[in-house]
Write a protein that holds these residues in place. Structure first.
Motif, PDB file in Angstrom:
ATOM      1  N   ALA A  77       0.388  -1.151   0.366  1.00 41.31           N
ATOM      2  CA  ALA A  77       0.105  -0.309   0.361  1.00 41.31           C
ATOM      3  C   ALA A  77       0.618   1.080  -0.019  1.00 41.31           C
ATOM      4  CB  ALA A  77      -0.913   0.090   1.119  1.00 41.31           C
ATOM      5  N   GLY A  78       2.180   1.140  -0.078  1.00 46.55           N
ATOM      6  CA  GLY A  78       2.939   2.629  -0.340  1.00 46.55           C
ATOM      7  C   GLY A  78       2.488   3.177  -1.019  1.00 46.55           C
ATOM      8  N   GLY A  79       2.333   4.297  -1.024  1.00 51.59           N
ATOM      9  CA  GLY A  79       2.267   5.146  -2.244  1.00 51.59           C
ATOM     10  C   GLY A  79       0.892   5.459  -2.926  1.00 51.59           C
ATOM     11  N   LEU A  80       0.086   4.667  -2.548  1.00 51.10           N
ATOM     12  CA  LEU A  80      -1.518   4.639  -2.731  1.00 51.10           C
ATOM     13  C   LEU A  80      -1.882   5.738  -2.600  1.00 51.10           C
ATOM     14  CD1 LEU A  80      -2.009   0.376  -3.219  1.00 51.10           C
ATOM     15  CD2 LEU A  80      -1.187   1.699  -5.205  1.00 51.10           C
ATOM     16  N   ALA A  81      -2.704   5.826  -3.593  1.00 54.65           N
ATOM     17  CA  ALA A  81      -3.956   6.863  -3.161  1.00 54.65           C
ATOM     18  C   ALA A  81      -5.877   6.663  -3.544  1.00 54.65           C
ATOM     19  CB  ALA A  81      -4.081   8.112  -3.646  1.00 54.65           C
ATOM     20  N   THR A  82      -6.580   6.695  -2.782  1.00 57.19           N
ATOM     21  CA  THR A  82      -7.694   5.659  -3.090  1.00 57.19           C
ATOM     22  C   THR A  82      -8.588   6.565  -2.801  1.00 57.19           C
ATOM     23  OG1 THR A  82      -8.115   5.119  -1.043  1.00 57.19           O
ATOM     24  CG2 THR A  82      -7.277   3.163  -1.660  1.00 57.19           C
ATOM     25  N   LEU A  83      -9.428   6.130  -3.844  1.00 53.65           N
ATOM     26  CA  LEU A  83     -11.142   7.272  -4.508  1.00 53.65           C
ATOM     27  C   LEU A  83     -12.189   6.622  -4.965  1.00 53.65           C
ATOM     28  CD1 LEU A  83     -11.997  10.115  -4.737  1.00 53.65           C
ATOM     29  CD2 LEU A  83     -11.522   9.809  -7.506  1.00 53.65           C
ATOM     30  N   TRP A  84     -13.080   6.449  -3.755  1.00 55.61           N
ATOM     31  CA  TRP A  84     -14.598   6.049  -3.643  1.00 55.61           C
ATOM     32  C   TRP A  84     -15.709   7.065  -4.767  1.00 55.61           C
ATOM     33  CZ3 TRP A  84     -15.848   1.121  -2.099  1.00 55.61           C
ATOM     34  CH2 TRP A  84     -17.611   0.932  -2.126  1.00 55.61           C
ATOM     35  N   VAL A  85     -16.153   5.861  -6.134  1.00 57.63           N
ATOM     36  CA  VAL A  85     -16.885   6.652  -7.180  1.00 57.63           C
ATOM     37  C   VAL A  85     -17.862   5.936  -7.018  1.00 57.63           C
ATOM     38  CG1 VAL A  85     -16.429   7.087  -9.116  1.00 57.63           C
ATOM     39  CG2 VAL A  85     -15.143   7.309  -8.344  1.00 57.63           C
ATOM     40  N   THR A  86     -18.147   6.304  -7.343  1.00 54.73           N
ATOM     41  CA  THR A  86     -20.323   6.305  -7.653  1.00 54.73           C
ATOM     42  C   THR A  86     -21.112   6.455  -8.410  1.00 54.73           C
ATOM     43  OG1 THR A  86     -21.479   7.913  -6.555  1.00 54.73           O
ATOM     44  CG2 THR A  86     -21.039   5.450  -4.795  1.00 54.73           C
ATOM     45  N   THR A  87     -21.710   5.541  -9.532  1.00 56.76           N
ATOM     46  CA  THR A  87     -22.796   5.974 -10.867  1.00 56.76           C
ATOM     47  C   THR A  87     -23.963   6.268 -10.874  1.00 56.76           C
ATOM     48  OG1 THR A  87     -22.058   3.643 -10.984  1.00 56.76           O
ATOM     49  CG2 THR A  87     -20.303   5.326 -12.266  1.00 56.76           C
ATOM     50  N   PRO A  88     -24.822   6.836 -10.917  1.00 53.80           N
ATOM     51  CA  PRO A  88     -25.646   7.891 -10.662  1.00 53.80           C
ATOM     52  C   PRO A  88     -26.680   6.408 -11.356  1.00 53.80           C
ATOM     53  CG  PRO A  88     -24.844   9.790 -10.158  1.00 53.80           C
ATOM     54  CD  PRO A  88     -23.753   8.523 -10.809  1.00 53.80           C
ATOM     55  N   HIS A  89     -27.567   6.291 -11.595  1.00 57.51           N
ATOM     56  CA  HIS A  89     -28.295   5.148 -12.871  1.00 57.51           C
ATOM     57  C   HIS A  89     -28.710   6.484 -13.948  1.00 57.51           C
ATOM     58  CE1 HIS A  89     -30.075   2.514 -14.500  1.00 57.51           C
ATOM     59  NE2 HIS A  89     -31.482   3.312 -14.061  1.00 57.51           N
ATOM     60  N   GLN A  90     -28.882   7.831 -13.557  1.00 57.26           N
ATOM     61  CA  GLN A  90     -30.188   8.578 -14.598  1.00 57.26           C
ATOM     62  C   GLN A  90     -29.015   9.132 -15.348  1.00 57.26           C
ATOM     63  OE1 GLN A  90     -29.587   8.850 -11.165  1.00 57.26           O
ATOM     64  NE2 GLN A  90     -31.854   8.334 -10.036  1.00 57.26           N
ATOM     65  N   ARG A  91     -27.662   8.971 -14.665  1.00 57.22           N
ATOM     66  CA  ARG A  91     -26.392   9.280 -15.734  1.00 57.22           C
ATOM     67  C   ARG A  91     -26.059   8.643 -16.819  1.00 57.22           C
ATOM     68  NH1 ARG A  91     -21.670  13.422 -14.246  1.00 57.22           N
ATOM     69  NH2 ARG A  91     -20.847  14.028 -17.137  1.00 57.22           N
ATOM     70  N   TYR A  92     -25.676   7.280 -15.714  1.00 58.47           N
ATOM     71  CA  TYR A  92     -25.441   5.630 -16.101  1.00 58.47           C
ATOM     72  C   TYR A  92     -26.398   5.133 -16.812  1.00 58.47           C
ATOM     73  CZ  TYR A  92     -21.489   9.116 -15.984  1.00 58.47           C
ATOM     74  OH  TYR A  92     -20.225  10.386 -15.495  1.00 58.47           O
ATOM     75  N   PRO A  93     -27.215   4.660 -17.454  1.00 56.33           N
ATOM     76  CA  PRO A  93     -28.641   3.696 -16.806  1.00 56.33           C
ATOM     77  C   PRO A  93     -27.887   2.227 -17.664  1.00 56.33           C
ATOM     78  CG  PRO A  93     -28.476   5.101 -19.440  1.00 56.33           C
ATOM     79  CD  PRO A  93     -27.319   5.466 -18.798  1.00 56.33           C
ATOM     80  N   ASN A  94     -26.783   1.974 -18.539  1.00 55.93           N
ATOM     81  CA  ASN A  94     -26.575   0.237 -18.460  1.00 55.93           C
ATOM     82  C   ASN A  94     -24.990   0.253 -18.056  1.00 55.93           C
ATOM     83  OD1 ASN A  94     -25.249   1.516 -21.087  1.00 55.93           O
ATOM     84  ND2 ASN A  94     -27.126   2.508 -21.700  1.00 55.93           N
ATOM     85  N   ASP A  95     -25.122  -0.589 -18.619  1.00 63.12           N
ATOM     86  CA  ASP A  95     -23.153  -1.151 -18.420  1.00 63.12           C
ATOM     87  C   ASP A  95     -22.504  -0.797 -19.316  1.00 63.12           C
ATOM     88  OD1 ASP A  95     -24.440  -2.655 -16.336  1.00 63.12           O
ATOM     89  OD2 ASP A  95     -24.794  -4.717 -17.302  1.00 63.12           O
ATOM     90  N   THR A  96     -22.575  -0.816 -20.231  1.00 64.36           N
ATOM     91  CA  THR A  96     -21.879  -0.070 -21.988  1.00 64.36           C
ATOM     92  C   THR A  96     -21.851   1.420 -20.812  1.00 64.36           C
ATOM     93  OG1 THR A  96     -23.459  -1.341 -23.162  1.00 64.36           O
ATOM     94  CG2 THR A  96     -21.825   0.701 -24.301  1.00 64.36           C
TER      95      THR A  96
END
Length: 207
Positions: A77-96
């Motif tokens: 984990a040395g030098g790592l930075a993490t970011l939690w991201v979510t995708t709203p269904h209204q903007r990203y309605p499908n897997d593509t």
């Protein structure tokens, strides 16, 4: 607690009589003076006992911390930075749309100065975020179907996850690019290979 216990007896004696009587009592070598000396000796003994307990506990704590610090979790984990991201269904309605978003995200993150590698995962190691549990049967092992299977933690990762976390692939290969990844492909840990395929090298799992 020790300080309160040591101050309790003098406080009670002070409330019961004037201070000068206690001083005069200490000057005399009578029974009350010896009782006071015994009380002091008991308090000193209690202090030493509590100090030894605290010292032993501190030593065990430091030893446990040293052991935890020397444990190899399987990643770096040395030098790592993490970011939690979510995708709203209204903007990203499908897997593509979701795949396209994460593809662009990893590409733009890789272009940031100083970034060497970028990976995606739904569950960070040693954390509860995105943790998924599922009973797992080994394919072709009919004997396991008669017993309750052990639960396994699984997570969705992309092709750059293992290189970013510095997790070596011991056998087989890693994942391909996200858009070409087979949803039926999995990568298991050495422990999973030993539990489900009775071989920690991964050879039985690949076959």
């Amino acid at each position: 607690v020790v300080a309160f216990a040591c101050s309790l007896v003098p406080a009670v004696r002070f409330l019961r009589g004037p201070v000068y009587s206690g001083l005069r009592e200490g000057d005399r070598g009578g029974t009350s003076g010896r009782a006071r000396q015994r009380a002091r000796s008991m308090l000193v003994g209690a202090q030493i006992a509590f100090a030894l307990v605290v010292l032993a506990t501190s030593g065990l704590l430091l030893r446990s911390f040293e052991r935890l610090a020397s444990v190899r979790p399987g990643f770096d984990a040395g030098g790592l930075a993490t970011l939690w991201v979510t995708t709203p269904h209204q903007r990203y309605p499908n897997d593509t749309a979701i795949v396209q978003f994460y593809t662009q995200l990893t590409q733009r993150a890789a272009q940031i100065p100083g970034v060497r590698s970028v990976g995606l995962t739904g569950h960070l190691p040693l954390s509860g975020n995105g943790m998924n549990w599922s009973p797992v049967y080994a394919e072709g092992n009919l004997a396991d179907r008669t017993t309750i299977p052990p639960l396994a933690i699984y997570s969705r990762v992309d092709s750059g996850y293992f290189s970013t976390m510095h997790i070596p692939i011991l056998a087989g290969r890693g994942f391909d690019h996200m858009q070409r990844q087979d949803p039926n492909e999995v990568i298991i840990s050495r422990t999973a290979a030993r539990v489900y395929f009775h071989d920690s090298t991964g050879a039985n799992a690949l076959n």
